[in-house]
Design a protein around this motif. Structure first.
Motif, PDB file in Angstrom:
ATOM      1  N   VAL A 207      83.947 -93.835  34.848  1.00  0.00           N
ATOM      2  CA  VAL A 207      83.075 -92.660  34.541  1.00  0.00           C
ATOM      3  C   VAL A 207      83.240 -91.464  35.567  1.00  0.00           C
ATOM      4  CG1 VAL A 207      81.400 -94.129  33.390  1.00  0.00           C
ATOM      5  CG2 VAL A 207      81.242 -93.763  35.808  1.00  0.00           C
ATOM      6  N   LYS A 208      82.672 -90.348  35.051  1.00  0.00           N
ATOM      7  CA  LYS A 208      82.447 -89.293  35.900  1.00  0.00           C
ATOM      8  C   LYS A 208      81.021 -88.859  36.184  1.00  0.00           C
ATOM      9  CE  LYS A 208      83.855 -84.572  36.693  1.00  0.00           C
ATOM     10  NZ  LYS A 208      84.884 -83.168  36.466  1.00  0.00           N
ATOM     11  N   VAL A 209      80.604 -88.727  37.228  1.00  0.00           N
ATOM     12  CA  VAL A 209      79.091 -88.367  37.570  1.00  0.00           C
ATOM     13  C   VAL A 209      79.058 -86.961  38.030  1.00  0.00           C
ATOM     14  CG1 VAL A 209      76.916 -88.841  38.707  1.00  0.00           C
ATOM     15  CG2 VAL A 209      78.566 -90.691  38.114  1.00  0.00           C
ATOM     16  N   GLU A 210      78.289 -85.927  37.470  1.00  0.00           N
ATOM     17  CA  GLU A 210      78.303 -84.808  38.218  1.00  0.00           C
ATOM     18  C   GLU A 210      76.678 -84.451  38.139  1.00  0.00           C
ATOM     19  OE1 GLU A 210      81.300 -81.453  36.640  1.00  0.00           O
ATOM     20  OE2 GLU A 210      80.553 -82.623  34.609  1.00  0.00           O
ATOM     21  N   ALA A 211      76.299 -83.756  39.263  1.00  0.00           N
ATOM     22  CA  ALA A 211      75.029 -83.595  39.601  1.00  0.00           C
ATOM     23  C   ALA A 211      74.790 -81.940  39.816  1.00  0.00           C
ATOM     24  CB  ALA A 211      74.667 -84.226  40.708  1.00  0.00           C
ATOM     25  N   PHE A 212      74.140 -81.502  39.211  1.00  0.00           N
ATOM     26  CA  PHE A 212      73.646 -79.847  39.234  1.00  0.00           C
ATOM     27  C   PHE A 212      72.336 -79.772  39.882  1.00  0.00           C
ATOM     28  CE2 PHE A 212      76.156 -80.813  35.679  1.00  0.00           C
ATOM     29  CZ  PHE A 212      77.401 -79.833  35.484  1.00  0.00           C
ATOM     30  N   VAL A 213      72.549 -79.011  40.645  1.00  0.00           N
ATOM     31  CA  VAL A 213      70.959 -78.737  41.494  1.00  0.00           C
ATOM     32  C   VAL A 213      70.589 -77.330  41.095  1.00  0.00           C
ATOM     33  CG1 VAL A 213      69.878 -78.519  43.976  1.00  0.00           C
ATOM     34  CG2 VAL A 213      71.718 -80.130  43.509  1.00  0.00           C
ATOM     35  N   GLY A 214      69.341 -77.234  40.794  1.00  0.00           N
ATOM     36  CA  GLY A 214      68.963 -75.902  40.370  1.00  0.00           C
ATOM     37  C   GLY A 214      67.552 -75.547  40.907  1.00  0.00           C
ATOM     38  N   GLY A 215      67.508 -74.286  41.333  1.00  0.00           N
ATOM     39  CA  GLY A 215      66.188 -73.718  41.895  1.00  0.00           C
ATOM     40  C   GLY A 215      65.729 -72.896  40.882  1.00  0.00           C
ATOM     41  N   THR A 216      64.400 -72.728  41.001  1.00  0.00           N
ATOM     42  CA  THR A 216      63.636 -71.907  40.207  1.00  0.00           C
ATOM     43  C   THR A 216      63.146 -70.524  40.446  1.00  0.00           C
ATOM     44  OG1 THR A 216      62.495 -74.083  39.322  1.00  0.00           O
ATOM     45  CG2 THR A 216      61.251 -72.042  38.642  1.00  0.00           C
ATOM     46  N   LYS A 217      63.461 -69.527  39.753  1.00  0.00           N
ATOM     47  CA  LYS A 217      63.325 -68.285  39.983  1.00  0.00           C
ATOM     48  C   LYS A 217      62.012 -67.958  39.752  1.00  0.00           C
ATOM     49  CE  LYS A 217      66.705 -65.488  38.780  1.00  0.00           C
ATOM     50  NZ  LYS A 217      67.444 -64.757  37.895  1.00  0.00           N
ATOM     51  N   GLY A 220      60.559 -68.343  36.376  1.00  0.00           N
ATOM     52  CA  GLY A 220      60.722 -69.721  35.546  1.00  0.00           C
ATOM     53  C   GLY A 220      62.050 -70.147  35.196  1.00  0.00           C
ATOM     54  N   SER A 221      63.032 -69.271  35.401  1.00  0.00           N
ATOM     55  CA  SER A 221      64.370 -69.674  34.894  1.00  0.00           C
ATOM     56  C   SER A 221      65.116 -70.313  35.959  1.00  0.00           C
ATOM     57  CB  SER A 221      65.272 -68.372  34.359  1.00  0.00           C
ATOM     58  OG  SER A 221      65.372 -67.422  35.637  1.00  0.00           O
ATOM     59  N   ILE A 222      66.063 -71.173  35.729  1.00  0.00           N
ATOM     60  CA  ILE A 222      66.826 -71.862  36.754  1.00  0.00           C
ATOM     61  C   ILE A 222      68.321 -71.504  37.031  1.00  0.00           C
ATOM     62  CG2 ILE A 222      67.735 -74.366  37.171  1.00  0.00           C
ATOM     63  CD1 ILE A 222      65.897 -75.416  35.148  1.00  0.00           C
ATOM     64  N   ILE A 223      68.550 -71.338  38.486  1.00  0.00           N
ATOM     65  CA  ILE A 223      69.683 -70.685  38.781  1.00  0.00           C
ATOM     66  C   ILE A 223      70.363 -72.010  39.697  1.00  0.00           C
ATOM     67  CG2 ILE A 223      68.438 -69.814  41.011  1.00  0.00           C
ATOM     68  CD1 ILE A 223      70.695 -67.832  41.140  1.00  0.00           C
ATOM     69  N   GLU A 224      71.728 -72.080  39.323  1.00  0.00           N
ATOM     70  CA  GLU A 224      72.358 -73.212  40.003  1.00  0.00           C
ATOM     71  C   GLU A 224      72.787 -72.833  41.285  1.00  0.00           C
ATOM     72  OE1 GLU A 224      76.919 -74.814  39.663  1.00  0.00           O
ATOM     73  OE2 GLU A 224      75.669 -74.469  37.806  1.00  0.00           O
ATOM     74  N   LYS A 225      72.326 -73.862  42.407  1.00  0.00           N
ATOM     75  CA  LYS A 225      72.508 -73.835  43.819  1.00  0.00           C
ATOM     76  C   LYS A 225      73.562 -74.634  44.213  1.00  0.00           C
ATOM     77  CE  LYS A 225      68.630 -74.591  46.206  1.00  0.00           C
ATOM     78  NZ  LYS A 225      67.479 -75.040  46.750  1.00  0.00           N
ATOM     79  N   GLY A 226      74.004 -75.611  43.525  1.00  0.00           N
ATOM     80  CA  GLY A 226      75.142 -76.228  44.156  1.00  0.00           C
ATOM     81  C   GLY A 226      75.558 -77.424  42.770  1.00  0.00           C
ATOM     82  N   ARG A 227      76.632 -77.953  42.667  1.00  0.00           N
ATOM     83  CA  ARG A 227      76.996 -79.033  41.994  1.00  0.00           C
ATOM     84  C   ARG A 227      78.076 -79.912  42.532  1.00  0.00           C
ATOM     85  NH1 ARG A 227      80.225 -77.210  36.997  1.00  0.00           N
ATOM     86  NH2 ARG A 227      78.399 -75.707  36.887  1.00  0.00           N
ATOM     87  N   HIS A 228      77.700 -81.243  42.267  1.00  0.00           N
ATOM     88  CA  HIS A 228      78.483 -82.270  43.175  1.00  0.00           C
ATOM     89  C   HIS A 228      79.075 -83.417  41.979  1.00  0.00           C
ATOM     90  CE1 HIS A 228      76.302 -80.936  46.634  1.00  0.00           C
ATOM     91  NE2 HIS A 228      75.287 -80.782  45.809  1.00  0.00           N
ATOM     92  N   SER A 229      80.117 -83.962  42.407  1.00  0.00           N
ATOM     93  CA  SER A 229      80.641 -84.877  41.524  1.00  0.00           C
ATOM     94  C   SER A 229      81.525 -85.941  41.971  1.00  0.00           C
ATOM     95  CB  SER A 229      81.661 -84.352  40.418  1.00  0.00           C
ATOM     96  OG  SER A 229      82.714 -83.934  41.092  1.00  0.00           O
ATOM     97  N   ILE A 230      81.535 -87.023  41.326  1.00  0.00           N
ATOM     98  CA  ILE A 230      82.186 -88.244  41.832  1.00  0.00           C
ATOM     99  C   ILE A 230      82.933 -89.112  40.606  1.00  0.00           C
ATOM    100  CG2 ILE A 230      80.123 -89.921  41.966  1.00  0.00           C
ATOM    101  CD1 ILE A 230      81.312 -91.363  44.207  1.00  0.00           C
ATOM    102  N   GLU A 231      83.811 -89.869  40.679  1.00  0.00           N
ATOM    103  CA  GLU A 231      84.162 -90.779  39.675  1.00  0.00           C
ATOM    104  C   GLU A 231      84.168 -92.383  40.099  1.00  0.00           C
ATOM    105  OE1 GLU A 231      88.124 -89.961  38.133  1.00  0.00           O
ATOM    106  OE2 GLU A 231      87.404 -87.779  37.289  1.00  0.00           O
ATOM    107  N   ILE A 232      83.698 -92.987  39.400  1.00  0.00           N
ATOM    108  CA  ILE A 232      83.491 -94.456  39.476  1.00  0.00           C
ATOM    109  C   ILE A 232      84.201 -95.371  38.489  1.00  0.00           C
ATOM    110  CG2 ILE A 232      81.512 -96.445  40.121  1.00  0.00           C
ATOM    111  CD1 ILE A 232      79.605 -93.970  40.054  1.00  0.00           C
ATOM    112  N   THR A 233      85.069 -96.261  39.013  1.00  0.00           N
ATOM    113  CA  THR A 233      85.747 -97.452  38.238  1.00  0.00           C
ATOM    114  C   THR A 233      84.951 -98.568  37.843  1.00  0.00           C
ATOM    115  OG1 THR A 233      86.874 -98.184  40.112  1.00  0.00           O
ATOM    116  CG2 THR A 233      87.775 -96.561  39.217  1.00  0.00           C
ATOM    117  N   GLY A 234      85.193 -99.016  36.741  1.00  0.00           N
ATOM    118  CA  GLY A 234      84.429-100.330  36.062  1.00  0.00           C
ATOM    119  C   GLY A 234      85.333-101.416  35.833  1.00  0.00           C
TER     120      GLY A 234
END
Length: 288
Positions: A207-217, A220-234
């Motif tokens: 699987v691929k896990v992606e995390a998106f961090v968003g701040g609130t303007k 009220g809208s959300i602006i992306e502050k950063g993204r991170h990802s990792i792959e995990i085998t099963g």
């Protein structure tokens, strides 16, 4: 052992339920002072050392220990890892205490008093582990836990097959998304418990896990502050099914660059990018 017990008991008094002490009583305070218990008067609370309530008498009973414990932090100490040193532990602990919404609420809630149970902030703002909690071993329990945060799920479903609760991908390309809005505390890592197995069914499972961090303007809208990802085998080359852990770090450099902080929105997407199945047996999104 006695020294640690003595110090631990005494120093914890500043953050836990501690009635008024007096030197002539039994060490647990004056129970006749109703005003001190109903909250109308609290000026008589004393924190100096007195025997009783788990604390022993001094060997020299003519001596007194003056003063009181310093205020303790309302968050857990920083994680003991390779980046923690004697030089930065105080700074990190103080930073966590100042930036924890739960600790802030505890300090500023006028309804709280020294007789209440101390609401120690949780280190993980979201967590579950299949079969670990009481009455959390069925698919319906996991569905209920995910319900408030699950924004979409295609090809994933809760399963308690073989008495092992987990969230399972049922087909290639399966994908789901979790979203946490207006988070109350810092999140520095996303931890996953996954089952690795063997055989044709699990061959190539990933699987691929992606995390998106968003701040609130302000609007009220959300602006992306950063993204991170990792792959995990099963899958693995053992003829057993075992649980492994994987961690997606959101960063920690003293300023929490990349981490989720109070007020942010965290979106987590998990997609099956290899094989035909995958099983997540737990998650813990934590501040360490």
């Amino acid at each position: 052992f006695n020294l640690l017990h003595l110090a631990g008991t005494f120093c914890s008094m500043n953050a836990t339920a501690t009635p008024t002490f007096n030197s002539g009583g039994n060490g647990v305070g004056s129970s006749n002072d109703n005003d001190s218990m109903n909250g109308s008067k609290r000026t008589n609370l004393k924190r100096e050392y007195v025997p009783g309530n788990g604390l022993p008498h001094l060997k020299d009973r003519t001596r007194e220990l003056n003063g009181e414990p310093q205020t303790v932090f309302n968050v857990l100490p920083p994680e003991l890892n390779s980046t923690l040193t004697l030089d930065n532990i105080s700074q990190r602990w103080k930073y966590d205490d100042n930036h924890s919404a739960a600790a802030h609420d505890y300090k500023n809630n006028n309804k709280c008093n020294t007789f209440d149970e101390s609401p120690m902030p949780r280190s993980c703002m979201f967590s579950w582990i299949g079969g670990l909690e009481r009455r959390f071993d069925k698919s319906k329990h996991l569905d209920q836990r995910l319900k408030s945060f699950l924004t979409s799920s295609d090809g994933w479903a809760a399963s308690d097959d073989n008495n092992k609760l987990g969230y399972v991908a049922k087909a290639a390309g399966a994908k789901f998304e979790l979203q946490f809005k207006n988070i109350k505390s810092t999140v520095r890592s996303l931890n996953f418990f996954v089952m690795k197995s063997y055989g044709e069914k699990w061959d190539g499972s990933r699987v691929k896990v992606e995390a998106f961090v968003g701040g609130t303007k302000d609007d009220g809208s959300i602006i992306e502050k950063g993204r991170h990802s990792i792959e995990i085998t099963g899958f693995h080359d053992k003829n057993t099914s075992e649980t492994y852990t994987a961690q997606l770090e959101l960063g920690y450099d003293g300023s929490d660059a990349g981490a989720v902080v109070a007020g942010d929105t965290l979106t987590v997407q998990i997609e099956l990018v290899g094989g035909s199945t995958f099983k997540i047996t737990g998650m813990a999104f934590c501040n360490h």
